[in-house]
Design a protein around this motif. Structure first.
Motif, PDB file in Angstrom:
ATOM      1  N   ASP A 190     -16.795   2.493   4.970  1.00  0.00           N
ATOM      2  CA  ASP A 190     -17.723   1.613   4.610  1.00  0.00           C
ATOM      3  C   ASP A 190     -18.291   0.734   6.151  1.00  0.00           C
ATOM      4  N   ARG A 203      -3.196  -2.510  -2.141  1.00  0.00           N
ATOM      5  CA  ARG A 203      -4.428  -1.951  -1.321  1.00  0.00           C
ATOM      6  C   ARG A 203      -4.204  -0.476  -1.708  1.00  0.00           C
ATOM      7  N   ILE A 235      -9.401  -1.397  -3.260  1.00  0.00           N
ATOM      8  CA  ILE A 235      -9.362   0.278  -3.326  1.00  0.00           C
ATOM      9  C   ILE A 235     -10.346   0.685  -2.314  1.00  0.00           C
ATOM     10  N   GLU A 236      -9.925   1.241  -1.331  1.00  0.00           N
ATOM     11  CA  GLU A 236     -10.881   1.625  -0.164  1.00  0.00           C
ATOM     12  C   GLU A 236     -11.550   2.626  -0.725  1.00  0.00           C
ATOM     13  N   SER A 237     -12.954   3.011  -0.348  1.00  0.00           N
ATOM     14  CA  SER A 237     -13.506   4.130  -0.692  1.00  0.00           C
ATOM     15  C   SER A 237     -12.934   5.388   0.182  1.00  0.00           C
ATOM     16  N   ALA A 238     -13.358   6.609  -0.173  1.00  0.00           N
ATOM     17  CA  ALA A 238     -13.113   7.648   0.322  1.00  0.00           C
ATOM     18  C   ALA A 238     -13.624   7.926   1.753  1.00  0.00           C
ATOM     19  N   SER A 262       0.869  -1.208  -0.096  1.00  0.00           N
ATOM     20  CA  SER A 262      -0.017   0.158  -0.016  1.00  0.00           C
ATOM     21  C   SER A 262       1.093   1.277  -0.128  1.00  0.00           C
ATOM     22  N   GLN A 301     -11.694   5.328  -8.271  1.00  0.00           N
ATOM     23  CA  GLN A 301     -12.770   4.624  -7.908  1.00  0.00           C
ATOM     24  C   GLN A 301     -12.520   3.995  -6.709  1.00  0.00           C
ATOM     25  N   SER A 302     -13.435   3.108  -6.422  1.00  0.00           N
ATOM     26  CA  SER A 302     -13.192   1.883  -5.208  1.00  0.00           C
ATOM     27  C   SER A 302     -13.608   0.741  -5.570  1.00  0.00           C
ATOM     28  N   ARG A 321      -6.254   3.658  -1.819  1.00  0.00           N
ATOM     29  CA  ARG A 321      -7.447   4.423  -1.505  1.00  0.00           C
ATOM     30  C   ARG A 321      -8.006   5.318  -2.696  1.00  0.00           C
ATOM     31  N   GLU A 322      -9.211   5.462  -2.667  1.00  0.00           N
ATOM     32  CA  GLU A 322      -9.646   6.516  -3.738  1.00  0.00           C
ATOM     33  C   GLU A 322      -9.451   7.792  -3.456  1.00  0.00           C
TER      34      GLU A 322
END
Length: 566
Positions: free
Chosen positions: A167, A80, A161-164, A45, A137-138, A82-83
């Protein structure tokens, strides 16, 4: 007829043999000891990531052989991200041949898409190539080689890809990478398929198998077709893997009772459709190909090569078999989802082998009894006059579907008569509304092939190199694309660099977004595409040997010149 060899011809021939003998041979082919690839993957990451592609030795169960590992593991590392971040991926090629990495499902500038000969030259032996792009994107995606048949040898890995925004839907998160391992070199597999497309099929029917009548058997024989032609390469050759672990490796995925567990399924298999179930544990599908969908509760789903599905489960205390059964039911991969470390779940037995039907021949909307037997049906399936003029008729087409119908509601071969809930494309509904755009143009593409000769193509034209005749879309053009499968095999069709909307019967504002669609045998599938990513993109069947045999084309997205399309 006598044959004479001139001295000059002999010298030239001998020199050629000597030159060939002096070509570099990979270490694995010379019997040189290779490092052992680890099963499973680590994690990378951040913004500067380093990947090294190299020859390794791999073993699972009783099978052992050569593999191409990345950072020493099969699969390669989980990336991994991140958005909203930027990423630089430095990829070093330590092979004795060119290599590449395609970032499957990611939206990025086309020159970093990673397809040699289409978007960049490839990575030469000993060289390092840096991919650099923003993360827009995520979701759940994956990466793999797009050079030769390296993907089959282990050159693939997952992307999350973790969302901004956080979740809150789950407490624990697992990536589940499905794939295959074989000690047979992939080019040897390709050679055997060209010699005889049923070479690896150990499940063909005998004269007394199944419930077909003698007339039906004669009809299949007259049409030179096999009702068990389900998978080109099967469990007789493959060990099916979850995260690099075969059935004998007893992979465990731990949980605590009451936890909501997110399982990110990625089908990185070169040739295998998997049927996924956890007997006794329902699954809620929340994403398809990385994109959120309205939650759908199911007990099983089929995942084609290159697709991804995210599900959430809340398993009760105990050990549960997470089963990935090959569509032809020649084998399975299994992991234990367990709240008791060391307790291995007992997998269910393999189910009965499915068989193809008249619907898979493209006879779904026809009155079969009106055909008067196999000869007439054979004629209708060889009648190439039914094809549009832009389909190139030749030895690469040995059948057509007389009456192909939309099969978006079909759950997958062998799953249409099970007693439990099975996911269908018609169940998918985008979680967020799509922008409304009117269709500006319609395009029809035919999936064609000659299974006996192992020839595969789009519109009868087998891809061999980039040409001046790609599939052209104007930038930001809105196109409805209908895929017509003229063959008796399911094809997972993947478009690079874009997401399209499946025309699956839901309202157009909630058509689900995907990057890969399974086109069922003898059927059609339709999607709406807004071509808003400029550049040259690969478009192909994601069954590796089908793509390698020619079922691929280049899509070019550029503004049309004044005056319209060209």
């Amino acid at each position: 007829m006598s044959i004479s060899l001139s001295r000059r011809h002999l010298i030239v021939s001998t020199a050629g043999l000597a030159a060939a003998a002096s070509l570099p041979m990979p270490a694995w082919a010379k019997g040189v000891s290779l490092p052992h690839a680890r099963r499973g993957f680590g994690e990378l990451s951040g913004e500067d990531l380093h990947l090294t592609i190299a020859d390794h030795h791999f073993a699972t169960g009783a099978r052992t052989g050569h593999a191409i590992a990345v950072n020493g593991t099969v699969p390669g590392p989980l990336i991994r991200l991140r958005e909203g971040q930027n990423v630089r991926l430095h990829v070093k090629n330590d092979l004795r041949e060119d290599s590449s990495i395609h970032w499957h499902g990611l939206l990025l500038p086309f020159q970093f898409d990673g397809v040699p000969g289409v978007s960049f030259p490839g990575i030469k032996p000993g060289e390092t190539f840096t991919y650099e792009f923003p993360i827009r994107q995520s979701g759940t995606y994956w990466w793999h080689s797009h050079s030769g048949l390296q993907e089959q040898a282990g050159h693939y890995g997952p992307i999350v890809i973790e969302s901004a925004e956080p979740d809150p839907r789950y407490d624990r998160d697992y990536v589940v990478v499905l794939s295959e391992f074989t000690p047979i070199h992939p080019h040897e597999i390709m050679r055997k398929l060209k010699v005889g497309e049923d070479y690896f099929n150990r499940q063909m029917q005998t004269a007394t198998d199944g419930d077909m009548s003698g007339a039906e058997r004669r009809m299949w024989g007259q049409m030179r077709m096999n009702p068990r032609d389900i998978a080109d390469v099967s469990g007789s050759t493959y060990t099916y893997l979850i995260n690099g672990h075969g059935l004998a490796d007893n992979l465990e995925l731990a949980f605590r009772p009451g936890e909501r567990v997110r399982l990110r399924f990625i089908n990185a298999g070169a040739m295998t459709f998997f049927n996924i179930r956890i007997p006794g544990v329902p699954m809620t599908v929340i994403a398809a190909d990385g994109m959120d969908v309205a939650p759908v509760s199911v007990d099983e789903f089929q995942i084609g090569s290159a697709e991804t599905y995210d599900v959430i489960v809340t398993p009760p205390e105990g050990s549960h078999a997470l089963v990935a059964e090959a569509m032809d039911r020649s084998g399975m991969a299994v992991a234990s989802l367990t709240s008791h470390p060391g307790h291995i779940a007992t997998p269910p037995p393999l189910r009965e082998i499915p068989t193809l039907t008249m619907v898979d021949m493209g006879m779904g909307a026809m009155d079969h009894s009106a055909h008067g037997g196999g000869h007439t049906m054979e004629h209708s399936m060889r009648d190439t006059s039914r094809l549009p003029d832009d389909v190139e008729v030749g030895p690469g087409i040995d059948m057509i579907a007389p009456m192909p119908v939309d099969r978006m509601n079909f759950p997958g071969l062998g799953l249409d008569d099970v007693p439990h809930r099975v996911l269908r494309y018609t169940d998918l509904r985008a979680a967020r509304m799509n922008p409304h755009r009117e269709i500006e143009r319609e395009l029809e593409i035919h999936l064609t092939g000659n299974m006996e000769r192992y020839m595969w193509s789009f519109d009868g034209k087998a891809f061999s190199a980039v040409t001046d005749d790609p599939i052209r879309f104007g930038f930001d053009e809105r196109v409805r694309v209908k895929l017509v499968n003229q063959t008796m095999m399911a094809h997972p069709i993947h478009l690079h660099g874009h997401f399209f909307e499946l025309v699956n019967g839901t309202d157009h504002m909630h058509q689900p977004l995907k990057h890969t669609v399974i086109v069922q045998p003898g059927g059609t599938a339709t999607f709406d595409l807004t071509a808003n990513e400029p550049g040259d993109w690969a478009f192909h069947c994601h069954l590796l040997y089908h793509m390698h045999a020619g079922m691929m084309q280049v899509v070019t997205v550029r503004p049309f010149p004044e005056g319209g399309q060209s």
